[in-house]
Design a protein around this motif. Structure first.
Motif, PDB file in Angstrom:
ATOM      1  N   SER A 187      14.524  30.389 -26.737  1.00 58.82           N
ATOM      2  CA  SER A 187      14.933  28.993 -26.912  1.00 58.82           C
ATOM      3  C   SER A 187      14.546  28.156 -25.698  1.00 58.82           C
ATOM      4  O   SER A 187      14.064  27.037 -25.837  1.00 58.82           O
ATOM      5  CB  SER A 187      16.443  28.888 -27.142  1.00 58.82           C
ATOM      6  N   LEU A 188      14.760  28.704 -24.521  1.00 55.71           N
ATOM      7  CA  LEU A 188      14.402  27.991 -23.301  1.00 55.71           C
ATOM      8  C   LEU A 188      12.900  27.839 -23.179  1.00 55.71           C
ATOM      9  O   LEU A 188      12.392  26.779 -22.819  1.00 55.71           O
ATOM     10  CB  LEU A 188      14.969  28.709 -22.080  1.00 55.71           C
ATOM     11  N   PHE A 201       2.685  30.390 -18.673  1.00 56.90           N
ATOM     12  CA  PHE A 201       3.677  30.237 -17.618  1.00 56.90           C
ATOM     13  C   PHE A 201       4.676  31.368 -17.742  1.00 56.90           C
ATOM     14  O   PHE A 201       4.788  31.998 -18.779  1.00 56.90           O
ATOM     15  CB  PHE A 201       4.380  28.873 -17.680  1.00 56.90           C
ATOM     16  N   SER A 202       5.370  31.637 -16.648  1.00 57.48           N
ATOM     17  CA  SER A 202       6.350  32.729 -16.661  1.00 57.48           C
ATOM     18  C   SER A 202       7.754  32.172 -16.847  1.00 57.48           C
ATOM     19  O   SER A 202       8.043  31.032 -16.500  1.00 57.48           O
ATOM     20  CB  SER A 202       6.275  33.535 -15.369  1.00 57.48           C
ATOM     21  N   LEU A 203       8.608  32.993 -17.396  1.00 55.60           N
ATOM     22  CA  LEU A 203      10.029  32.704 -17.547  1.00 55.60           C
ATOM     23  C   LEU A 203      10.732  34.044 -17.399  1.00 55.60           C
ATOM     24  O   LEU A 203      10.680  34.881 -18.290  1.00 55.60           O
ATOM     25  CB  LEU A 203      10.321  32.079 -18.916  1.00 55.60           C
ATOM     26  N   GLU A 204      11.336  34.251 -16.229  1.00 59.75           N
ATOM     27  CA  GLU A 204      11.898  35.556 -15.924  1.00 59.75           C
ATOM     28  C   GLU A 204      13.062  35.428 -14.946  1.00 59.75           C
ATOM     29  O   GLU A 204      13.251  34.364 -14.356  1.00 59.75           O
ATOM     30  CB  GLU A 204      10.818  36.460 -15.342  1.00 59.75           C
ATOM     31  N   PRO A 205      13.819  36.484 -14.771  1.00 60.60           N
ATOM     32  CA  PRO A 205      14.910  36.452 -13.793  1.00 60.60           C
ATOM     33  C   PRO A 205      14.353  36.258 -12.387  1.00 60.60           C
ATOM     34  O   PRO A 205      13.301  36.811 -12.051  1.00 60.60           O
ATOM     35  CB  PRO A 205      15.566  37.824 -13.928  1.00 60.60           C
ATOM     36  N   ASN A 217       8.042  22.247 -25.333  1.00 63.25           N
ATOM     37  CA  ASN A 217       8.177  20.935 -25.965  1.00 63.25           C
ATOM     38  C   ASN A 217       8.267  19.820 -24.937  1.00 63.25           C
ATOM     39  O   ASN A 217       7.709  18.728 -25.139  1.00 63.25           O
ATOM     40  CB  ASN A 217       9.388  20.907 -26.895  1.00 63.25           C
ATOM     41  N   ALA A 218       8.961  20.058 -23.842  1.00 62.94           N
ATOM     42  CA  ALA A 218       9.072  19.047 -22.793  1.00 62.94           C
ATOM     43  C   ALA A 218       7.713  18.758 -22.177  1.00 62.94           C
ATOM     44  O   ALA A 218       7.353  17.595 -21.959  1.00 62.94           O
ATOM     45  CB  ALA A 218      10.064  19.500 -21.725  1.00 62.94           C
ATOM     46  N   VAL A 219       6.933  19.787 -21.914  1.00 62.35           N
ATOM     47  CA  VAL A 219       5.607  19.586 -21.332  1.00 62.35           C
ATOM     48  C   VAL A 219       4.694  18.897 -22.342  1.00 62.35           C
ATOM     49  O   VAL A 219       3.953  17.974 -22.003  1.00 62.35           O
ATOM     50  CB  VAL A 219       5.008  20.917 -20.832  1.00 62.35           C
TER      51      VAL A 219
END
Length: 64
Positions: free
Chosen positions: A5-6, A24-28, A12-14
């Motif tokens: 979801s994030l 792009f990465s999305l990680e802890p 969508n924002a970009v």
């Protein structure tokens, strides 16, 4: 589920800024005091909009 979801919200924002979304990465984060997830989307896409990464990050947040 939250990660997907994030990721979708970031994409969508970009896109709302008329920038084609690339990888792009999305990680802890390495340091858990920095939150649950971290992304490099502003760093990897700022040059496309001729902004520095902090400016792009601020615009992305406005659209989320």
């Amino acid at each position: 589920m939250i990660r997907e979801s994030l990721r979708s919200a970031l994409e969508n924002a970009v896109r709302s800024l008329l920038i084609e979304v690339g990888d792009f990465s999305l990680e802890p984060p390495e340091d858990i005091t920095h939150g649950d997830l971290t992304t490099n989307i502003a760093l990897t896409h700022a040059w496309k909009f001729k902004l520095n990464s902090q400016e792009l990050a601020g615009r992305v947040v406005e659209f989320m």
